[in-house]
Design an enzyme around this catalytic site. Structure first.
Site, PDB file in Angstrom:
ATOM      1  N   SER A   4     -21.216   6.463  11.411  1.00  0.00           N
ATOM      2  CA  SER A   4     -20.132   5.512  11.188  1.00  0.00           C
ATOM      3  C   SER A   4     -20.556   4.101  11.604  1.00  0.00           C
ATOM      4  O   SER A   4     -21.504   3.545  11.051  1.00  0.00           O
ATOM      5  CB  SER A   4     -18.881   5.984  11.930  1.00  0.00           C
ATOM      6  OG  SER A   4     -17.747   5.257  11.547  1.00  0.00           O
ATOM      7  N   ASP A  26     -13.821  10.567   2.679  1.00  0.00           N
ATOM      8  CA  ASP A  26     -14.056   9.505   3.657  1.00  0.00           C
ATOM      9  C   ASP A  26     -13.913   8.162   2.953  1.00  0.00           C
ATOM     10  O   ASP A  26     -14.521   7.948   1.901  1.00  0.00           O
ATOM     11  CB  ASP A  26     -15.473   9.650   4.218  1.00  0.00           C
ATOM     12  CG  ASP A  26     -15.828   8.618   5.280  1.00  0.00           C
ATOM     13  OD1 ASP A  26     -15.002   7.733   5.570  1.00  0.00           O
ATOM     14  OD2 ASP A  26     -16.948   8.699   5.816  1.00  0.00           O
ATOM     15  N   HIS A  52     -14.618  12.159   7.424  1.00  0.00           N
ATOM     16  CA  HIS A  52     -15.324  11.256   8.322  1.00  0.00           C
ATOM     17  C   HIS A  52     -15.366  11.839   9.732  1.00  0.00           C
ATOM     18  O   HIS A  52     -14.396  12.402  10.224  1.00  0.00           O
ATOM     19  CB  HIS A  52     -14.603   9.904   8.345  1.00  0.00           C
ATOM     20  CG  HIS A  52     -15.349   8.849   9.100  1.00  0.00           C
ATOM     21  ND1 HIS A  52     -16.299   8.044   8.517  1.00  0.00           N
ATOM     22  CD2 HIS A  52     -15.285   8.463  10.402  1.00  0.00           C
ATOM     23  CE1 HIS A  52     -16.784   7.206   9.406  1.00  0.00           C
ATOM     24  NE2 HIS A  52     -16.186   7.449  10.570  1.00  0.00           N
TER      25      HIS A  52
END
Length: 313
Positions: A155, A254, A284
């Site tokens: 991320s 995501d 995610h």
């Protein structure tokens, strides 16, 4: 493959109660730390250390792949954690890094970089770069050669890994050979004007919302000028040549999916050896799930294959 209806309903309920990050980030940090720490003593060894060559100290934590640091590792993963540059920390990723060391057979060095909004861009990035420079210049872990080091992040950490690679090329001090980007943030616009459909199709019902991504970036940036910097949003880089061999793993549900894959295509277009893998039905943050979960197993299968292939000469 799709998410079953019961799971989808639960995700939507959680996503609907989307707190304002700017008002709740300190509480969110505490929650992440509590849920990320190992409850039971791990059979795997850890070592806390500090890097003090950058004008301040940067805490790092080294995870052994076995029960001793005396065992010869296959290599080292330099890990930058997620959390939107705001809420993650070295403790909240303790379980993730322990599992990563075990699953890959590599040492994992996790970096506790400075967080926004107390320390805005590029403070956290400079911390990650500083630690990388120490390792690649031979002042890091004894017995580990630069060619054995792989950058990895999830991320916001994937964003930082990509930015460190760009910064390393531009500054000319070192150059990583491999990077692994897990569902990375690579763009700077997650509003309705985003060119990426996943920002809209996956932006409300799958735990991480587009609104939260935008709030994280608002806390991370020092000014609006940062939004055009490739070190803030690597997909904006005009030149992606001389970047590491790259593995990008994205999640089907995501909001960051499309920009992560677009970054992979851009790297490939610049002549960089790149593999893009989209995990069906994943959301995610899946790498933080227990190792028995199918998406975690599939991700590590891809990661290990990538690491075993090495770098083409």
């Amino acid at each position: 493959m799709s998410i079953n209806q019961a799971m989808l309903a639960a995700l939507r309920a959680i996503s609907y109660a989307d707190p304002d990050v700017s008002k709740n980030y300190k509480l969110m940090r505490e929650v992440k730390t509590l849920t990320g720490r190992r409850v039971l003593k791990s059979p795997y060894q850890t070592l806390n250390h500090e890097i003090a060559r950058c004008g301040h100290t940067i805490p790092v934590r080294l995870f052994a792949p076995g029960d001793s640091f005396l065992e010869k590792p296959r290599g080292l993963l330099l890990f930058f954690h997620g959390g939107g540059w705001v809420t993650g920390n070295i403790d909240s990723y303790d379980k993730v890094c322990s599992s990563m060391a075990k699953a890959t057979g590599q040492l994992v060095l996790s970096v506790d970089y400075r967080l926004a909004p107390e320390h805005k861009f590029p403070a956290g990035l400079e911390d990650c770069y500083c630690v990388a420079r120490e390792l690649f210049c031979g002042r890091g872990v004894p017995g580990i050669k630069p060619e054995q080091i792989t950058l990895i992040g999830d991320s916001a950490g994937g964003n930082l890994a990509a930015a460190v690679s760009l910064m390393a090329r531009d500054r000319g001090e070192f150059l990583p050979r491999r990077q692994i980007l897990l569902y990375p943030a690579t763009a700077s616009d997650h509003s309705e004007k985003s060119p990426f459909p996943s920002v809209r199709t996956n932006g409300t019902d799958y735990l991480l919302t587009s609104r939260r991504v935008q709030e994280y970036m608002d806390l991370y940036k020092s000014s609006d000028a940062d939004l055009t910097s490739p070190y803030f949003a690597p997909l904006l880089a005009n030149d992606l040549s001389s970047q590491p061999k790259t593995l990008i793993i994205t999640a089907e549900y995501d909001p960051l999916r499309d920009e992560g894959e677009a970054y992979g295509r851009a790297l490939s277009g610049a002549g960089v050896e790149t593999k893009i893998v989209r995990l069906a039905s994943a959301i995610h943050g899946f790498i933080a799930l227990p190792p028995r979960f199918v998406h975690v197993k599939r991700a590590y299968a891809q990661i290990n294959e990538f690491l075993e292939q090495g770098v083409r000469v």
